[in-house]
Design a protein around this motif. Structure first.
Motif, PDB file in Angstrom:
ATOM      1  N   ARG A 295       0.845  -1.187   0.000  1.00  0.00           N
ATOM      2  CA  ARG A 295       0.000   0.000   0.000  1.00  0.00           C
ATOM      3  C   ARG A 295       0.882   1.239   0.000  1.00  0.00           C
ATOM      4  O   ARG A 295       1.891   1.285   0.675  1.00  0.00           O
ATOM      5  CB  ARG A 295      -0.863   0.035   1.242  1.00  0.00           C
ATOM      6  N   LEU A 296       0.434   2.224  -0.732  1.00  0.00           N
ATOM      7  CA  LEU A 296       1.100   3.517  -0.766  1.00  0.00           C
ATOM      8  C   LEU A 296       0.091   4.593  -0.417  1.00  0.00           C
ATOM      9  O   LEU A 296      -1.058   4.515  -0.828  1.00  0.00           O
ATOM     10  CB  LEU A 296       1.630   3.831  -2.172  1.00  0.00           C
ATOM     11  N   ALA A 297       0.540   5.595   0.287  1.00  0.00           N
ATOM     12  CA  ALA A 297      -0.297   6.754   0.572  1.00  0.00           C
ATOM     13  C   ALA A 297       0.165   7.908  -0.306  1.00  0.00           C
ATOM     14  O   ALA A 297       1.363   8.115  -0.487  1.00  0.00           O
ATOM     15  CB  ALA A 297      -0.177   7.133   2.045  1.00  0.00           C
ATOM     16  N   VAL A 298      -0.785   8.633  -0.857  1.00  0.00           N
ATOM     17  CA  VAL A 298      -0.459   9.809  -1.667  1.00  0.00           C
ATOM     18  C   VAL A 298      -0.311  10.993  -0.703  1.00  0.00           C
ATOM     19  O   VAL A 298      -1.259  11.365  -0.027  1.00  0.00           O
ATOM     20  CB  VAL A 298      -1.551  10.088  -2.720  1.00  0.00           C
ATOM     21  N   ARG A 299       0.903  11.522  -0.634  1.00  0.00           N
ATOM     22  CA  ARG A 299       1.198  12.638   0.268  1.00  0.00           C
ATOM     23  C   ARG A 299       0.925  13.971  -0.416  1.00  0.00           C
ATOM     24  O   ARG A 299       1.186  14.117  -1.610  1.00  0.00           O
ATOM     25  CB  ARG A 299       2.668  12.619   0.696  1.00  0.00           C
ATOM     26  N   ALA A 300       0.459  14.947   0.357  1.00  0.00           N
ATOM     27  CA  ALA A 300       0.256  16.297  -0.159  1.00  0.00           C
ATOM     28  C   ALA A 300       1.586  16.848  -0.660  1.00  0.00           C
ATOM     29  O   ALA A 300       2.595  16.796   0.050  1.00  0.00           O
ATOM     30  CB  ALA A 300      -0.310  17.207   0.925  1.00  0.00           C
ATOM     31  N   GLY A 301       1.606  17.296  -1.893  1.00  0.00           N
ATOM     32  CA  GLY A 301       2.818  17.848  -2.490  1.00  0.00           C
ATOM     33  C   GLY A 301       3.830  16.804  -2.916  1.00  0.00           C
ATOM     34  O   GLY A 301       4.893  17.133  -3.435  1.00  0.00           O
ATOM     35  N   GLY A 302       3.500  15.513  -2.711  1.00  0.00           N
ATOM     36  CA  GLY A 302       4.398  14.431  -3.097  1.00  0.00           C
ATOM     37  C   GLY A 302       4.342  14.175  -4.597  1.00  0.00           C
ATOM     38  O   GLY A 302       3.550  14.786  -5.322  1.00  0.00           O
ATOM     39  N   PRO A 303       5.171  13.247  -5.075  1.00  0.00           N
ATOM     40  CA  PRO A 303       5.258  12.990  -6.510  1.00  0.00           C
ATOM     41  C   PRO A 303       3.986  12.420  -7.143  1.00  0.00           C
ATOM     42  O   PRO A 303       3.803  12.535  -8.350  1.00  0.00           O
ATOM     43  CB  PRO A 303       6.422  12.010  -6.627  1.00  0.00           C
ATOM     44  N   LEU A 304       3.108  11.836  -6.348  1.00  0.00           N
ATOM     45  CA  LEU A 304       1.872  11.271  -6.892  1.00  0.00           C
ATOM     46  C   LEU A 304       0.690  12.218  -6.783  1.00  0.00           C
ATOM     47  O   LEU A 304      -0.331  12.024  -7.443  1.00  0.00           O
ATOM     48  CB  LEU A 304       1.529   9.958  -6.181  1.00  0.00           C
ATOM     49  N   ASP A 305       0.810  13.248  -5.969  1.00  0.00           N
ATOM     50  CA  ASP A 305      -0.288  14.189  -5.733  1.00  0.00           C
ATOM     51  C   ASP A 305      -0.598  14.971  -7.004  1.00  0.00           C
ATOM     52  O   ASP A 305       0.241  15.683  -7.544  1.00  0.00           O
ATOM     53  CB  ASP A 305       0.082  15.147  -4.605  1.00  0.00           C
ATOM     54  N   GLY A 306      -1.822  14.769  -7.509  1.00  0.00           N
ATOM     55  CA  GLY A 306      -2.274  15.510  -8.680  1.00  0.00           C
ATOM     56  C   GLY A 306      -1.970  14.864 -10.027  1.00  0.00           C
ATOM     57  O   GLY A 306      -2.340  15.401 -11.057  1.00  0.00           O
ATOM     58  N   ILE A 307      -1.330  13.691 -10.023  1.00  0.00           N
ATOM     59  CA  ILE A 307      -1.038  13.051 -11.313  1.00  0.00           C
ATOM     60  C   ILE A 307      -2.230  12.238 -11.790  1.00  0.00           C
ATOM     61  O   ILE A 307      -3.052  11.786 -11.000  1.00  0.00           O
ATOM     62  CB  ILE A 307       0.215  12.148 -11.279  1.00  0.00           C
ATOM     63  N   THR A 308      -2.316  12.073 -13.087  1.00  0.00           N
ATOM     64  CA  THR A 308      -3.301  11.187 -13.695  1.00  0.00           C
ATOM     65  C   THR A 308      -2.579   9.897 -14.032  1.00  0.00           C
ATOM     66  O   THR A 308      -1.464   9.923 -14.581  1.00  0.00           O
ATOM     67  CB  THR A 308      -3.905  11.841 -14.958  1.00  0.00           C
ATOM     68  N   ILE A 309      -3.169   8.776 -13.700  1.00  0.00           N
ATOM     69  CA  ILE A 309      -2.492   7.480 -13.802  1.00  0.00           C
ATOM     70  C   ILE A 309      -1.967   7.195 -15.208  1.00  0.00           C
ATOM     71  O   ILE A 309      -0.814   6.801 -15.364  1.00  0.00           O
ATOM     72  CB  ILE A 309      -3.420   6.342 -13.327  1.00  0.00           C
ATOM     73  N   GLY A 310      -2.793   7.383 -16.223  1.00  0.00           N
ATOM     74  CA  GLY A 310      -2.375   7.047 -17.590  1.00  0.00           C
ATOM     75  C   GLY A 310      -1.143   7.798 -18.054  1.00  0.00           C
ATOM     76  O   GLY A 310      -0.117   7.185 -18.379  1.00  0.00           O
ATOM     77  N   PRO A 311      -1.197   9.130 -18.082  1.00  0.00           N
ATOM     78  CA  PRO A 311      -0.041   9.903 -18.546  1.00  0.00           C
ATOM     79  C   PRO A 311       1.205   9.730 -17.674  1.00  0.00           C
ATOM     80  O   PRO A 311       2.321   9.930 -18.145  1.00  0.00           O
ATOM     81  CB  PRO A 311      -0.538  11.351 -18.499  1.00  0.00           C
ATOM     82  N   ALA A 312       1.033   9.341 -16.405  1.00  0.00           N
ATOM     83  CA  ALA A 312       2.191   9.157 -15.528  1.00  0.00           C
ATOM     84  C   ALA A 312       3.031   7.948 -15.946  1.00  0.00           C
ATOM     85  O   ALA A 312       4.224   7.886 -15.658  1.00  0.00           O
ATOM     86  CB  ALA A 312       1.744   9.005 -14.080  1.00  0.00           C
ATOM     87  N   ARG A 313       2.390   6.983 -16.628  1.00  0.00           N
ATOM     88  CA  ARG A 313       3.076   5.800 -17.155  1.00  0.00           C
ATOM     89  C   ARG A 313       3.929   5.089 -16.092  1.00  0.00           C
ATOM     90  O   ARG A 313       5.061   4.700 -16.344  1.00  0.00           O
ATOM     91  CB  ARG A 313       3.925   6.183 -18.363  1.00  0.00           C
ATOM     92  N   LEU A 314       3.373   4.928 -14.894  1.00  0.00           N
ATOM     93  CA  LEU A 314       4.121   4.302 -13.810  1.00  0.00           C
ATOM     94  C   LEU A 314       4.552   2.881 -14.128  1.00  0.00           C
ATOM     95  O   LEU A 314       5.627   2.452 -13.730  1.00  0.00           O
ATOM     96  CB  LEU A 314       3.302   4.322 -12.511  1.00  0.00           C
ATOM     97  N   GLN A 315       3.722   2.156 -14.856  1.00  0.00           N
ATOM     98  CA  GLN A 315       4.087   0.784 -15.197  1.00  0.00           C
ATOM     99  C   GLN A 315       5.269   0.776 -16.168  1.00  0.00           C
ATOM    100  O   GLN A 315       6.202   0.007 -16.001  1.00  0.00           O
ATOM    101  CB  GLN A 315       2.906   0.035 -15.787  1.00  0.00           C
ATOM    102  N   ASP A 316       5.246   1.655 -17.146  1.00  0.00           N
ATOM    103  CA  ASP A 316       6.318   1.700 -18.140  1.00  0.00           C
ATOM    104  C   ASP A 316       7.615   2.264 -17.576  1.00  0.00           C
ATOM    105  O   ASP A 316       8.694   1.776 -17.897  1.00  0.00           O
ATOM    106  CB  ASP A 316       5.909   2.558 -19.348  1.00  0.00           C
ATOM    107  N   THR A 317       7.514   3.308 -16.746  1.00  0.00           N
ATOM    108  CA  THR A 317       8.717   3.991 -16.286  1.00  0.00           C
ATOM    109  C   THR A 317       9.272   3.468 -14.972  1.00  0.00           C
ATOM    110  O   THR A 317      10.477   3.548 -14.732  1.00  0.00           O
ATOM    111  CB  THR A 317       8.468   5.507 -16.134  1.00  0.00           C
ATOM    112  N   LYS A 318       8.407   2.943 -14.101  1.00  0.00           N
ATOM    113  CA  LYS A 318       8.849   2.498 -12.776  1.00  0.00           C
ATOM    114  C   LYS A 318       8.548   1.033 -12.488  1.00  0.00           C
ATOM    115  O   LYS A 318       8.953   0.522 -11.451  1.00  0.00           O
ATOM    116  CB  LYS A 318       8.186   3.346 -11.682  1.00  0.00           C
ATOM    117  N   GLY A 319       7.783   0.382 -13.366  1.00  0.00           N
ATOM    118  CA  GLY A 319       7.430  -1.014 -13.120  1.00  0.00           C
ATOM    119  C   GLY A 319       6.385  -1.178 -12.029  1.00  0.00           C
ATOM    120  O   GLY A 319       6.301  -2.217 -11.390  1.00  0.00           O
ATOM    121  N   ILE A 320       5.564  -0.139 -11.819  1.00  0.00           N
ATOM    122  CA  ILE A 320       4.542  -0.166 -10.772  1.00  0.00           C
ATOM    123  C   ILE A 320       3.162  -0.304 -11.415  1.00  0.00           C
ATOM    124  O   ILE A 320       2.818   0.430 -12.333  1.00  0.00           O
ATOM    125  CB  ILE A 320       4.586   1.116  -9.926  1.00  0.00           C
ATOM    126  N   THR A 321       2.392  -1.248 -10.904  1.00  0.00           N
ATOM    127  CA  THR A 321       1.016  -1.439 -11.357  1.00  0.00           C
ATOM    128  C   THR A 321       0.076  -1.085 -10.212  1.00  0.00           C
ATOM    129  O   THR A 321       0.226  -1.607  -9.108  1.00  0.00           O
ATOM    130  CB  THR A 321       0.777  -2.896 -11.796  1.00  0.00           C
TER     131      THR A 321
END
Length: 70
Positions: free
Chosen positions: A1-27
């Motif tokens: 489990r991950l928590a989205v922190r205020a002002g953190g790298p995930l705060d405000g991103i849209t899943i698709g354009p972030a390409r987490l699976q392609d760039t970080k291997g995260i699903t």
């Protein structure tokens, strides 16, 4: 489990354009927002501070994304 922190790298991103699976291997399997789990979120889902994620990836990739380290 991950928590989205205020002002953190995930705060405000849209899943698709972030390409987490392609760039970080995260699903992302589910997002908990306002106390409700959204299973299999689509690419248009925007993450916000306070959201919880059920995600898989390597320990290093999850730590990198959670902490915002390069």
């Amino acid at each position: 489990r991950l928590a989205v922190r205020a002002g953190g790298p995930l705060d405000g991103i849209t899943i698709g354009p972030a390409r987490l699976q392609d760039t970080k291997g995260i699903t992302i399997f589910a997002v908990k927002d306002d106390g409700r789990w959204q299973v299999a979120p689509d690419g248009t889902t925007t993450l916000e501070a306070g959201d919880e994620l059920f995600a898989v990836g390597t320990r290093d990739s999850l730590t990198t994304v959670a902490e915002g380290t390069p």
